[in-house]
Design an enzyme around this catalytic site. Structure first.
Site, mmCIF file in Angstrom:
data_model
loop_
_atom_site.group_PDB
_atom_site.id
_atom_site.type_symbol
_atom_site.label_atom_id
_atom_site.label_comp_id
_atom_site.label_asym_id
_atom_site.label_seq_id
_atom_site.Cartn_x
_atom_site.Cartn_y
_atom_site.Cartn_z
ATOM 1 N N GLU A 82 3.573 -4.521 1.040
ATOM 2 C CA GLU A 82 3.236 -3.611 1.604
ATOM 3 C C GLU A 82 3.672 -3.667 2.601
ATOM 4 O O GLU A 82 3.775 -3.748 3.748
ATOM 5 C CB GLU A 82 1.185 -3.408 1.741
ATOM 6 C CG GLU A 82 0.274 -2.377 1.724
ATOM 7 C CD GLU A 82 -0.502 -2.057 1.954
ATOM 8 O OE1 GLU A 82 -1.889 -2.863 1.064
ATOM 9 O OE2 GLU A 82 -1.336 -1.830 2.951
ATOM 10 N N LYS A 263 -10.143 -5.691 4.340
ATOM 11 C CA LYS A 263 -9.178 -5.252 3.501
ATOM 12 C C LYS A 263 -8.136 -4.613 4.302
ATOM 13 O O LYS A 263 -7.335 -5.063 4.546
ATOM 14 C CB LYS A 263 -9.524 -3.726 2.311
ATOM 15 C CG LYS A 263 -7.929 -3.860 1.353
ATOM 16 C CD LYS A 263 -7.223 -3.341 1.400
ATOM 17 C CE LYS A 263 -5.166 -3.443 0.495
ATOM 18 N NZ LYS A 263 -4.302 -3.015 1.162
ATOM 19 N N ASP A 279 -5.048 -21.743 1.579
ATOM 20 C CA ASP A 279 -5.474 -21.263 0.075
ATOM 21 C C ASP A 279 -6.275 -19.449 0.797
ATOM 22 O O ASP A 279 -7.208 -19.712 1.488
ATOM 23 C CB ASP A 279 -6.787 -22.149 0.061
ATOM 24 C CG ASP A 279 -7.189 -21.366 -1.442
ATOM 25 O OD1 ASP A 279 -7.346 -20.691 -2.048
ATOM 26 O OD2 ASP A 279 -8.132 -22.756 -2.235
ATOM 27 N N HIS A 377 2.729 6.121 5.990
ATOM 28 C CA HIS A 377 3.365 5.317 5.096
ATOM 29 C C HIS A 377 4.108 6.092 4.049
ATOM 30 O O HIS A 377 5.437 5.127 3.501
ATOM 31 C CB HIS A 377 1.971 4.922 4.055
ATOM 32 C CG HIS A 377 1.827 3.782 3.322
ATOM 33 N ND1 HIS A 377 0.616 2.937 4.398
ATOM 34 C CD2 HIS A 377 1.210 3.407 2.423
ATOM 35 C CE1 HIS A 377 0.788 1.917 3.135
ATOM 36 N NE2 HIS A 377 1.178 2.449 2.103
HETATM 37 C C1 MEV Z 1 -4.264 -0.148 3.049
HETATM 38 O O1 MEV Z 1 -3.684 -1.362 2.795
HETATM 39 C C2 MEV Z 1 -5.540 -0.502 4.140
HETATM 40 C C3 MEV Z 1 -6.506 0.365 4.927
HETATM 41 O O2 MEV Z 1 -7.261 1.412 3.727
HETATM 42 C C4 MEV Z 1 -7.399 -0.207 5.588
HETATM 43 C C5 MEV Z 1 -8.393 1.287 6.046
HETATM 44 O O3 MEV Z 1 -8.997 1.648 6.011
HETATM 45 O O4 MEV Z 1 -9.370 0.894 7.637
HETATM 46 C C6 MEV Z 1 -5.544 1.316 5.905
#
Ligand code: MEV
Length: 421
Positions: A82, A263, A279, A377
Site C-alpha cells: 500500500e 486497520k 506470524d 494517496h
Molecule cells: C488505510 O489503509 C488506513 C486508514 O483507513 C486508517 C484510518 O482510517 O484510520 C487511512
C-alpha cells in the site's frame, strides 16, 4: 473424471508442477517464468516450507526512517503493497523525534498454552476433584513440560473452569493453562510441544479426556506499550490537536470506525512483522481480540492532551514475535531486515513494531482530520497509473500531476496524455 493414477502435486518436481498448471491454464512463457524467480528463496527451501509449492510471491519492501525508540535510532524495514504507509510512519516518527522519541516497554515473552479437559461421555463426575489432582501434580507437570525444551521455560500452570455456551450444552470443561517463557522465539512450536507432552499425564491423573492442546494467540502475558508525544507546534496547533482527539473519540466509541482506525495501525504493525518474518496472522488475531478486552471493540491506541497542550499517543497490544526460529533462520531477506534493525531481542522487536503502529495511526488520523487521505494517496496512485500505462521515468511526474489536476486518474487518460505529448 478424476484420474486416480494421476501423480499428486506433492509428488511432482518444480517443472512438473508448472506443466501441471500449464495443462489447465493457458499461461505464456513470461507468465511461467514468474514462478522461476528463486533469487532470494531457493525452490528447495520454499518446497520445504509449504506444500505444493510453485514459486515465491514478492511485495514491496521499504525503509522507514526517523524512528528513535528508547533513545536508539532505527531504520525500519516494512513490507507492504500500500502506498503512503512507509512515508506516513517516517513523518510521524520525525515529529516524535523532536520530543525525544518513542518510549516503549515490553513484558517478558510469556506465551499461554491451553489444554482442554472434558468428560466425553458424561458431564464431569467431579470437576473440582480433577482440578485438585492437577494442582497437586503441578510441579511434576511443569517439570515434564520443561523436558521438551532447552531454551524455553514453563514457569507456571493454572486451571480454569469454562462453561460450554453452545447449544450442545456440554457443561463444564477444565482448561489447563501453561505459561511458558519463550525468550527470543515466538514460541508456537515449543508451547504446542509442551502442551502435547503433558496431556497424557493429565488424562491418566484425572481419568478424563483431553481434546485440544494448543497455544493461545491471545498473548496477554506478552504485552508491549509505547508512547509518543507530538508537539502541537509541529502538527498544526491546538485546533489540530482537538480534531485528532475527536477522531480518537469516534474510534473509541464506535465499532465501525474502530475497525478502520485499527486497520491503519495494523498497516504499520503487519508490514514490519512481514519484513521480519513474523506470524502476522497470530499478531492480527491477538490485537483484534485485545481491542475488545472490555467487551466492546475499541481503538488500540489512546490519544490525549498533556499539560503543555501537546498531543500524546499510547498503544498497548499483545505481540508474540521472535527473532529466532520460524523463518527468521531460513529467509535471507528476513535475516537482513533483522540486521538492519540491529535488534537484540524479541522484546526489542515488539517495541519497534508497536512504535510503528502508533506512528502509522497518528499519520492516518491527522490526515483524516485535516485534508483527508485521498490527496496524498492519489499522488502515489497516479504515479503508479502513469507507470503502468507505459510512461517513461522522465514522463511519470508530469503525467501524474496532469491527471491529479484534471481529477481523472486512469490508465486510459494517462495513455491519451502520452499520445498528445
Ligand atoms: C488505510 O489503509 C488506513 C486508514 O483507513 C486508517 C484510518 O482510517 O484510520 C487511512
Amino acid at each position: 473424471m478424476i484420474d486416480l493414477n494421476e501423480k499428486k502435486i506433492r509428488d511432482m518436481n518444480h517443472q512438473e508442477r508448472l506443466d501441471f498448471i500449464k495443462n489447465r491454464v493457458d499461461l505464456d512463457v513470461d507468465e511461467i517464468s514468474l514462478f522461476k524467480d528463486n533469487s532470494i528463496l531457493k525452490f528447495e527451501d520454499v518446497n520445504n516450507m509449504v506444500e505444493n509449492a510453485v514459486g515465491t510471491f514478492q511485495i514491496p519492501l521499504g525503509i522507514a526512517n526517523n524512528f528513535v525508540i528508547n533513545d536508539k535510532e532505527y531504520l525500519i524495514p516494512m513490507a507492504i503493497e500500500e502506498p503512503s504507509v512507509i512515508a506516513a510512519s517516517s513523518n510521524a516518527a520525525k515529529i516524535v523525534k523532536n520530543s525525544g522519541g518513542f518510549m516503549a516497554k515490553s513484558s517478558n515473552s510469556i506465551m499461554i498454552g491451553q489444554i482442554q479437559l472434558v468428560s466425553i461421555d458424561n458431564h464431569f463426575k467431579d470437576v473440582d476433584k480433577s482440578i485438585k489432582i492437577i494442582i497437586e501434580n503441578k510441579t511434576e507437570l511443569i517439570n515434564l513440560a520443561n523436558t521438551k525444551s532447552k531454551f524455553a521455560r514453563c514457569i507456571d500452570l493454572q486451571t480454569r473452569k469454562i462453561k460450554d455456551e453452545t447449544i450442545n450444552n456440554f457443561g463444564t470443561m477444565v482448561i489447563v493453562e501453561i505459561f511458558v517463557d519463550t525468550k527470543d522465539a515466538m514460541g508456537a512450536n515449543v508451547v504446542n510441544t509442551m502442551c502435547e507432552s503433558i496431556a497424557p499425564k493429565i488424562e491418566s491423573l484425572t481419568k478424563e479426556q483431553i481434546i485440544l492442546k494448543i497455544l493461545s494467540n491471545y498473548a496477554t502475558k506478552r504485552l508491549v506499550q509505547c508512547k509518543g508525544i507530538f508537539p502541537k507546534s509541529l502538527i498544526g496547533g491546538d485546533q489540530m490537536v482537538k480534531r485528532i482527539l475527536f477522531s480518537y473519540a469516534f474510534a473509541y466509541s464506535d465499532v465501525y470506525r474502530a475497525v478502520t482506525h485499527n486497520k491503519g495501525i495494523m498497516n504499520g504493525i503487519d508490514s514490519v512483522a512481514i519484513a521480519t518474518g513474523q506470524d502476522f496472522r497470530a499478531i492480527e488475531s491477538g490485537c483484534h481480540a485485545y481491542a475488545c478486552k472490555d467487551g466492546h471493540y475499541r481503538s488500540l491506541t489512546k490519544w490525549y492532551k498533556d499539560s503543555n497542550g501537546d498531543l500524546v499517543g499510547e498503544i498497548e497490544i499483545p505481540l508474540a514475535v521472535g527473532i529466532v526460529g520460524g523463518i527468521t533462520n531460513i529467509h535471507p531477506l528476513v535475516k537482513t531486515c533483522l540486521k538492519i534493525l540491529k535488534i537484540k531481542s524479541a522484546q526489542e522487536l515488539s517495541m519497534v513494531i508497536a512504535a510503528v503502529g502508533l506512528a502509522q495511526n497518528f499519520s492516518a488520523i491527522r490526515a483524516l482530520a485535516n485534508e483527508g487521505i485521498q490527496k496524498g494517496h492519489m499522488k502515489l496512485h497516479s504515479k503508479n497509473i502513469a507507470k503502468i500505462s507505459g510512461a517513461s521515468l522522465g514522463q511519470i511526474e508530469k503525467i501524474s500531476q496532469q491527471m491529479i489536476d484534471e481529477g481523472n486518474i486512469s490508465v486510459s487518460r494517462a495513455k491519451e496524455i502520452m499520445e498528445h505529448r
